[in-house]
Write a protein that holds these residues in place. Structure first.
Motif, PDB file in Angstrom:
ATOM      1  N   ASP A 135       0.826  -1.208   0.000  1.00  0.00           N
ATOM      2  CA  ASP A 135       0.000   0.000   0.000  1.00  0.00           C
ATOM      3  C   ASP A 135       0.861   1.259   0.000  1.00  0.00           C
ATOM      4  O   ASP A 135       0.550   2.236  -0.683  1.00  0.00           O
ATOM      5  CB  ASP A 135      -0.956   0.004   1.193  1.00  0.00           C
ATOM      6  N   SER A 136       1.931   1.248   0.764  1.00  0.00           N
ATOM      7  CA  SER A 136       2.843   2.391   0.805  1.00  0.00           C
ATOM      8  C   SER A 136       3.507   2.606  -0.546  1.00  0.00           C
ATOM      9  O   SER A 136       3.660   3.743  -1.003  1.00  0.00           O
ATOM     10  CB  SER A 136       3.913   2.195   1.867  1.00  0.00           C
ATOM     11  N   LEU A 137       3.906   1.508  -1.195  1.00  0.00           N
ATOM     12  CA  LEU A 137       4.521   1.625  -2.510  1.00  0.00           C
ATOM     13  C   LEU A 137       3.526   2.183  -3.514  1.00  0.00           C
ATOM     14  O   LEU A 137       3.864   3.061  -4.314  1.00  0.00           O
ATOM     15  CB  LEU A 137       5.071   0.285  -2.986  1.00  0.00           C
ATOM     16  N   ALA A 138       2.292   1.697  -3.478  1.00  0.00           N
ATOM     17  CA  ALA A 138       1.271   2.205  -4.403  1.00  0.00           C
ATOM     18  C   ALA A 138       1.073   3.706  -4.208  1.00  0.00           C
ATOM     19  O   ALA A 138       1.009   4.466  -5.183  1.00  0.00           O
ATOM     20  CB  ALA A 138      -0.040   1.451  -4.208  1.00  0.00           C
ATOM     21  N   ALA A 139       0.992   4.147  -2.957  1.00  0.00           N
ATOM     22  CA  ALA A 139       0.818   5.578  -2.678  1.00  0.00           C
ATOM     23  C   ALA A 139       2.027   6.377  -3.167  1.00  0.00           C
ATOM     24  O   ALA A 139       1.873   7.479  -3.722  1.00  0.00           O
ATOM     25  CB  ALA A 139       0.602   5.790  -1.185  1.00  0.00           C
ATOM     26  N   ARG A 140       3.202   5.836  -2.971  1.00  0.00           N
ATOM     27  CA  ARG A 140       4.427   6.515  -3.423  1.00  0.00           C
ATOM     28  C   ARG A 140       4.439   6.675  -4.939  1.00  0.00           C
ATOM     29  O   ARG A 140       4.781   7.739  -5.463  1.00  0.00           O
ATOM     30  CB  ARG A 140       5.628   5.700  -2.939  1.00  0.00           C
ATOM     31  N   LEU A 141       4.057   5.615  -5.656  1.00  0.00           N
ATOM     32  CA  LEU A 141       4.025   5.695  -7.117  1.00  0.00           C
ATOM     33  C   LEU A 141       2.953   6.665  -7.603  1.00  0.00           C
ATOM     34  O   LEU A 141       3.178   7.426  -8.546  1.00  0.00           O
ATOM     35  CB  LEU A 141       3.828   4.306  -7.723  1.00  0.00           C
ATOM     36  N   GLU A 142       1.788   6.634  -6.970  1.00  0.00           N
ATOM     37  CA  GLU A 142       0.732   7.576  -7.348  1.00  0.00           C
ATOM     38  C   GLU A 142       1.182   9.014  -7.119  1.00  0.00           C
ATOM     39  O   GLU A 142       0.928   9.894  -7.941  1.00  0.00           O
ATOM     40  CB  GLU A 142      -0.553   7.282  -6.586  1.00  0.00           C
ATOM     41  N   ALA A 143       1.865   9.276  -6.001  1.00  0.00           N
ATOM     42  CA  ALA A 143       2.378  10.618  -5.721  1.00  0.00           C
ATOM     43  C   ALA A 143       3.411  11.035  -6.765  1.00  0.00           C
ATOM     44  O   ALA A 143       3.543  12.216  -7.085  1.00  0.00           O
ATOM     45  CB  ALA A 143       2.981  10.673  -4.321  1.00  0.00           C
ATOM     46  N   PHE A 144       4.127  10.078  -7.312  1.00  0.00           N
ATOM     47  CA  PHE A 144       5.114  10.331  -8.361  1.00  0.00           C
ATOM     48  C   PHE A 144       4.435  10.584  -9.710  1.00  0.00           C
ATOM     49  O   PHE A 144       5.045  11.073 -10.631  1.00  0.00           O
ATOM     50  CB  PHE A 144       6.076   9.142  -8.455  1.00  0.00           C
ATOM     51  N   GLY A 145       3.158  10.229  -9.810  1.00  0.00           N
ATOM     52  CA  GLY A 145       2.419  10.402 -11.064  1.00  0.00           C
ATOM     53  C   GLY A 145       2.327   9.144 -11.903  1.00  0.00           C
ATOM     54  O   GLY A 145       1.859   9.177 -13.036  1.00  0.00           O
ATOM     55  N   ALA A 146       2.752   8.015 -11.354  1.00  0.00           N
ATOM     56  CA  ALA A 146       2.689   6.749 -12.081  1.00  0.00           C
ATOM     57  C   ALA A 146       1.321   6.103 -11.863  1.00  0.00           C
ATOM     58  O   ALA A 146       0.750   6.216 -10.781  1.00  0.00           O
ATOM     59  CB  ALA A 146       3.791   5.807 -11.604  1.00  0.00           C
ATOM     60  N   PRO A 147       0.796   5.415 -12.877  1.00  0.00           N
ATOM     61  CA  PRO A 147      -0.489   4.746 -12.704  1.00  0.00           C
ATOM     62  C   PRO A 147      -0.369   3.557 -11.752  1.00  0.00           C
ATOM     63  O   PRO A 147       0.676   2.904 -11.687  1.00  0.00           O
ATOM     64  CB  PRO A 147      -0.836   4.266 -14.118  1.00  0.00           C
ATOM     65  N   VAL A 148      -1.422   3.292 -11.008  1.00  0.00           N
ATOM     66  CA  VAL A 148      -1.507   2.125 -10.132  1.00  0.00           C
ATOM     67  C   VAL A 148      -2.839   1.456 -10.422  1.00  0.00           C
ATOM     68  O   VAL A 148      -3.897   2.036 -10.182  1.00  0.00           O
ATOM     69  CB  VAL A 148      -1.405   2.521  -8.642  1.00  0.00           C
ATOM     70  N   ILE A 149      -2.794   0.247 -10.976  1.00  0.00           N
ATOM     71  CA  ILE A 149      -3.994  -0.486 -11.356  1.00  0.00           C
ATOM     72  C   ILE A 149      -4.016  -1.788 -10.561  1.00  0.00           C
ATOM     73  O   ILE A 149      -3.254  -2.725 -10.844  1.00  0.00           O
ATOM     74  CB  ILE A 149      -4.013  -0.764 -12.871  1.00  0.00           C
ATOM     75  N   TRP A 150      -4.876  -1.826  -9.548  1.00  0.00           N
ATOM     76  CA  TRP A 150      -4.982  -3.001  -8.679  1.00  0.00           C
ATOM     77  C   TRP A 150      -5.636  -4.149  -9.431  1.00  0.00           C
ATOM     78  O   TRP A 150      -6.497  -3.941 -10.284  1.00  0.00           O
ATOM     79  CB  TRP A 150      -5.787  -2.658  -7.428  1.00  0.00           C
ATOM     80  N   ASP A 151      -5.228  -5.373  -9.099  1.00  0.00           N
ATOM     81  CA  ASP A 151      -5.742  -6.576  -9.753  1.00  0.00           C
ATOM     82  C   ASP A 151      -5.820  -7.678  -8.700  1.00  0.00           C
ATOM     83  O   ASP A 151      -4.813  -8.033  -8.095  1.00  0.00           O
ATOM     84  CB  ASP A 151      -4.788  -6.972 -10.878  1.00  0.00           C
ATOM     85  N   ASP A 152      -7.008  -8.220  -8.493  1.00  0.00           N
ATOM     86  CA  ASP A 152      -7.182  -9.266  -7.474  1.00  0.00           C
ATOM     87  C   ASP A 152      -7.333 -10.661  -8.083  1.00  0.00           C
ATOM     88  O   ASP A 152      -7.821 -11.570  -7.434  1.00  0.00           O
ATOM     89  CB  ASP A 152      -8.379  -8.944  -6.577  1.00  0.00           C
ATOM     90  N   ALA A 153      -6.870 -10.849  -9.312  1.00  0.00           N
ATOM     91  CA  ALA A 153      -7.059 -12.124 -10.007  1.00  0.00           C
ATOM     92  C   ALA A 153      -6.077 -13.217  -9.595  1.00  0.00           C
ATOM     93  O   ALA A 153      -6.274 -14.372  -9.947  1.00  0.00           O
ATOM     94  CB  ALA A 153      -6.976 -11.905 -11.522  1.00  0.00           C
ATOM     95  N   LEU A 154      -5.029 -12.880  -8.847  1.00  0.00           N
ATOM     96  CA  LEU A 154      -4.029 -13.875  -8.460  1.00  0.00           C
ATOM     97  C   LEU A 154      -4.256 -14.285  -7.010  1.00  0.00           C
ATOM     98  O   LEU A 154      -3.989 -13.514  -6.091  1.00  0.00           O
ATOM     99  CB  LEU A 154      -2.618 -13.313  -8.637  1.00  0.00           C
ATOM    100  N   PRO A 155      -4.775 -15.496  -6.780  1.00  0.00           N
ATOM    101  CA  PRO A 155      -5.038 -15.936  -5.401  1.00  0.00           C
ATOM    102  C   PRO A 155      -3.787 -15.884  -4.537  1.00  0.00           C
ATOM    103  O   PRO A 155      -2.683 -16.178  -5.002  1.00  0.00           O
ATOM    104  CB  PRO A 155      -5.525 -17.378  -5.572  1.00  0.00           C
ATOM    105  N   GLY A 156      -3.974 -15.516  -3.271  1.00  0.00           N
ATOM    106  CA  GLY A 156      -2.877 -15.514  -2.321  1.00  0.00           C
ATOM    107  C   GLY A 156      -1.959 -14.314  -2.407  1.00  0.00           C
ATOM    108  O   GLY A 156      -0.909 -14.300  -1.772  1.00  0.00           O
ATOM    109  N   HIS A 157      -2.335 -13.318  -3.202  1.00  0.00           N
ATOM    110  CA  HIS A 157      -1.477 -12.145  -3.386  1.00  0.00           C
ATOM    111  C   HIS A 157      -2.309 -10.871  -3.495  1.00  0.00           C
ATOM    112  O   HIS A 157      -3.425 -10.896  -4.007  1.00  0.00           O
ATOM    113  CB  HIS A 157      -0.652 -12.264  -4.670  1.00  0.00           C
ATOM    114  N   ARG A 158      -1.732  -9.776  -3.043  1.00  0.00           N
ATOM    115  CA  ARG A 158      -2.223  -8.447  -3.380  1.00  0.00           C
ATOM    116  C   ARG A 158      -1.255  -7.948  -4.437  1.00  0.00           C
ATOM    117  O   ARG A 158      -0.039  -8.113  -4.297  1.00  0.00           O
ATOM    118  CB  ARG A 158      -2.206  -7.528  -2.159  1.00  0.00           C
ATOM    119  N   ARG A 159      -1.796  -7.348  -5.491  1.00  0.00           N
ATOM    120  CA  ARG A 159      -0.900  -6.903  -6.552  1.00  0.00           C
ATOM    121  C   ARG A 159      -1.493  -5.747  -7.332  1.00  0.00           C
ATOM    122  O   ARG A 159      -2.712  -5.547  -7.345  1.00  0.00           O
ATOM    123  CB  ARG A 159      -0.542  -8.035  -7.494  1.00  0.00           C
ATOM    124  N   PHE A 160      -0.595  -5.020  -7.972  1.00  0.00           N
ATOM    125  CA  PHE A 160      -1.005  -3.976  -8.906  1.00  0.00           C
ATOM    126  C   PHE A 160       0.010  -3.886 -10.031  1.00  0.00           C
ATOM    127  O   PHE A 160       1.141  -4.364  -9.914  1.00  0.00           O
ATOM    128  CB  PHE A 160      -1.199  -2.613  -8.211  1.00  0.00           C
TER     129      PHE A 160
END
Length: 132
Positions: free
Chosen positions: A80-105
């Motif tokens: 979550d911290s990395l996602a926020a850091r990238l968004e603050a940098f202006g990079a896109p963050v696209i979450w995807d819950d299709a991989l069981p056992g993982h949080r990913r974007f």
């Protein structure tokens, strides 16, 4: 026998080194690694984590075409911290819950290369071999 991945090579367009440094060092927290003199004249940048376990090389390619489908999958902590850091940098963050056992974007570096960031969920084992 394969024992590890030494590095990941991605492509970049000519003249993009400063954009790459800003993203991979400032946004992702990697450090730039000096390249051997024989390779330094080719352009591009090499990056690593502090321990040298994660190494990403960006080489100049002409004509350049960003990798839209093929991508490295980078295991992270504090996703979550990395996602926020990238968004603050202006990079896109696209979450995807299709991989069981993982949080990913997925995201993109400033030259359009696709990157996947994933963190195993608590109590889940990372991928393992099914070979006996």
């Amino acid at each position: 026998m394969i024992t590890a991945v030494d590095h990941i090579q991605l492509s970049a367009p000519p003249g993009s080194e400063e954009l790459l440094r800003a993203y991979y060092v400032d946004a992702l927290g990697l450090v730039e690694v000096p390249r051997p003199a024989r390779l330094a004249t080719r352009g591009g940048c090499w990056f690593s984590d502090d321990d040298g376990r994660v190494r990403i090389h960006l080489g100049i390619e002409t004509p350049y075409r960003a990798s839209a489908k093929a991508h490295p999958g980078l295991r992270v902590e504090a996703i979550d911290s990395l996602a926020a850091r990238l968004e603050a940098f202006g990079a896109p963050v696209i979450w995807d819950d299709a991989l069981p056992g993982h949080r990913r974007f997925h995201s993109q570096d400033p030259v359009g290369n696709r990157l996947e960031f994933l963190q195993p969920t608590v109590g889940e084992r990372p991928f393992s071999s099914t070979r006996a």
